[in-house]
Design a protein around this motif. Structure first.
Motif, PDB file in Angstrom:
ATOM      1  N   PHE A 270       7.946  -0.733  -0.123  1.00  0.00           N
ATOM      2  CA  PHE A 270       8.065  -1.575   1.214  1.00  0.00           C
ATOM      3  C   PHE A 270       9.345  -1.594   1.696  1.00  0.00           C
ATOM      4  O   PHE A 270      10.492  -1.321   1.033  1.00  0.00           O
ATOM      5  N   GLU A 271       9.625  -1.561   3.091  1.00  0.00           N
ATOM      6  CA  GLU A 271      10.703  -1.237   3.804  1.00  0.00           C
ATOM      7  C   GLU A 271      11.009  -2.645   4.693  1.00  0.00           C
ATOM      8  O   GLU A 271       9.960  -3.377   4.878  1.00  0.00           O
ATOM      9  N   VAL A 272      12.358  -3.007   4.672  1.00  0.00           N
ATOM     10  CA  VAL A 272      12.678  -3.967   5.550  1.00  0.00           C
ATOM     11  C   VAL A 272      11.914  -3.945   6.993  1.00  0.00           C
ATOM     12  O   VAL A 272      12.141  -2.833   7.647  1.00  0.00           O
ATOM     13  N   GLY A 273      11.311  -5.220   7.222  1.00  0.00           N
ATOM     14  CA  GLY A 273      10.768  -5.030   8.532  1.00  0.00           C
ATOM     15  C   GLY A 273       9.179  -4.653   8.709  1.00  0.00           C
ATOM     16  O   GLY A 273       8.548  -4.808   9.662  1.00  0.00           O
ATOM     17  N   GLU A 274       8.753  -4.143   7.314  1.00  0.00           N
ATOM     18  CA  GLU A 274       7.617  -3.725   7.397  1.00  0.00           C
ATOM     19  C   GLU A 274       6.480  -5.064   7.111  1.00  0.00           C
ATOM     20  O   GLU A 274       6.733  -5.995   6.642  1.00  0.00           O
ATOM     21  N   ARG A 275       5.429  -4.968   7.833  1.00  0.00           N
ATOM     22  CA  ARG A 275       4.400  -6.250   7.942  1.00  0.00           C
ATOM     23  C   ARG A 275       3.602  -6.188   6.675  1.00  0.00           C
ATOM     24  O   ARG A 275       3.148  -5.226   6.305  1.00  0.00           O
ATOM     25  N   VAL A 276       3.450  -7.432   6.028  1.00  0.00           N
ATOM     26  CA  VAL A 276       3.041  -7.379   4.746  1.00  0.00           C
ATOM     27  C   VAL A 276       2.272  -8.686   4.570  1.00  0.00           C
ATOM     28  O   VAL A 276       2.619  -9.660   5.189  1.00  0.00           O
TER      29      VAL A 276
END
Length: 420
Positions: A286-292
């Motif tokens: 997961f990366e910062v800003g990714e929608r989860v």
């Protein structure tokens, strides 16, 4: 984030029998045991608004009893609740966070309960150096129809050995139908990122399964999330994992990532994902800003939702003690049981001034008092039963805690009256 958050929401010794004795003149005489689970106490069987001698409130009575065992006479304390009475409610008491503890009298007074006993076993100590004790309970917890936490792996629990066929997911609770019952409550959850989906294997619990991925929300509290990555599914004393990762998700987007589990309060609009081993590897994607999207819920093996539920291992089911119960070790105990029809709740604390009961004798005691099903709750220094009448400003501790004073505990069963 999409949390389906509901609105605040030994046999030989048994032959010696149960001797129910009135120890104070204010307490009503105790009727003979009734295996059918129908009303045995005239105080709790009275009209909904009636107050009778010995009642704490309409539908709620307290009395003392004694049980003769091979080890001597054991004093005990009983609160009996008529769940049919519309003036009575029952709920889980907490100190305000899953990872927190407070004396049961304090928890009861904060909520204006008329009676309460301590609840589940909990993370009372850590063997891993430098790891903060969470104080979090072993089993599932539901309060006011709100899911608070899931169960730790069996090998990470505190307390006596589990009877065969039971697990940390077992609970006693009261459903929205106002009937008490035993059930098993499991966690169901998933994390969705694009087309990828990952299973959630922990929720606000002090121990995650190996390779697990847990969700922590605002109910957890401020305690460090390091302890959940320690031990294994079979060894509570095993070292903490060196392969961990943490991700914060706010309003469905990743906001922070890190290699070490953090500490401090979690905002109500945020969840923190903690992974160990394979779970950590998943979170590294997961990366910062990714929608989860994060979904999690506690699911009982009964169709009736719980108003409240507390973890505890079953000792009595359908009027019979479970096989394999300890019949040798006497100790101070706390237990809760329900009648066969689920309409009566029994809260019991064995007094610390006596020799204590074996777990088998505890099961037989609950049966003789009128319960058809029951669970063993945390005992020893945790065993505490408190009461007050609706006219009293604060509860009194009725038993003699074996440690000489109340022990702070993570939760309890509280009984409430609409009369105050």
């Amino acid at each position: 984030m999409n949390r389906s958050k509901r609105p605040r929401r030994a046999l030989a010794s048994s032959a010696l029998g149960l001797v129910l004795a009135v120890l104070t003149t204010a307490n009503p005489a105790v009727a003979a045991p009734n295996p059918t689970g129908t009303a045995t106490n005239p105080a709790t069987a009275a009209a909904p608004g009636a107050l009778v001698p010995g009642a704490l409130a309409p539908g709620v009575t307290y009395r003392e009893f004694s049980r003769a065992t091979a080890g001597g006479t054991v004093p005990g304390h009983l609160v009996e609740v008529d769940l049919r009475n519309p003036l009575v409610t029952v709920d889980l008491l907490t100190p305000g966070a899953v990872a927190a503890r407070a004396p049961i009298s304090q928890q009861a007074n904060n909520r204006r309960a008329v009676a309460a006993v301590n609840g589940d076993f909990f993370n009372i100590s850590n063997v891993q150096a430098g790891v903060e004790v969470t104080g979090s309970a072993v089993g599932p917890a539901i309060a006011g129809r709100d899911d608070l936490k899931a169960a730790v792996p069996n090998g990470q629990r505190f307390g006596p050995g589990l009877p065969p066929g039971t697990s940390t997911s077992d609970v006693l609770g009261v459903g929205v139908d106002r009937r008490g019952r035993l059930a098993r409550v499991d966690l169901r959850g998933k994390i969705s990122a694009g087309r990828d989906k990952f299973a959630v294997t922990g929720f606000n619990q002090y121990a995650l399964p190996v390779n697990g991925l847990g969700v922590f929300d605002s109910d957890w509290g401020t305690v460090s999330r390091k302890r959940p990555t320690c031990g294994t599914d079979t060894d509570r004393a095993a070292a903490c994992s060196t392969d961990t990762y943490e991700v914060s998700v706010r309003h469905g987007r990743v906001t922070t990532v890190g290699t070490e589990p953090g500490t401090g309060a979690i905002a109500r609009d945020t969840v923190v994902l903690v992974g160990r081993e394979q779970g950590a590897e998943t979170l590294r994607q997961f990366e910062v800003g990714e929608r989860v999207r994060v979904d999690y819920d506690l699911v009982p093996d009964t169709r009736m939702p719980f108003t409240f539920a507390v973890g505890g291992f079953p000792i009595l089911r359908d009027g019979a003690p479970l096989a394999g119960l300890d019949a040798r070790t006497a100790a101070v105990r706390t237990a809760a049981g329900v009648s066969a029809d689920g309409r009566r709740l029994y809260l019991v604390a064995v007094d610390g001034a006596g020799p204590g009961l074996t777990i088998l004798d505890l099961a037989l005691t609950l049966r003789d008092l009128g319960a058809a099903s029951a669970v063993n709750l945390d005992g020893g220094g945790s065993s505490t039963l408190v009461t007050r009448t609706v006219a009293d400003p604060a509860v009194q501790v009725r038993n003699h805690p074996s440690g000489g004073a109340e022990r702070p505990v993570p939760n309890g069963i509280g009984v409430f009256s609409r009369l105050g």
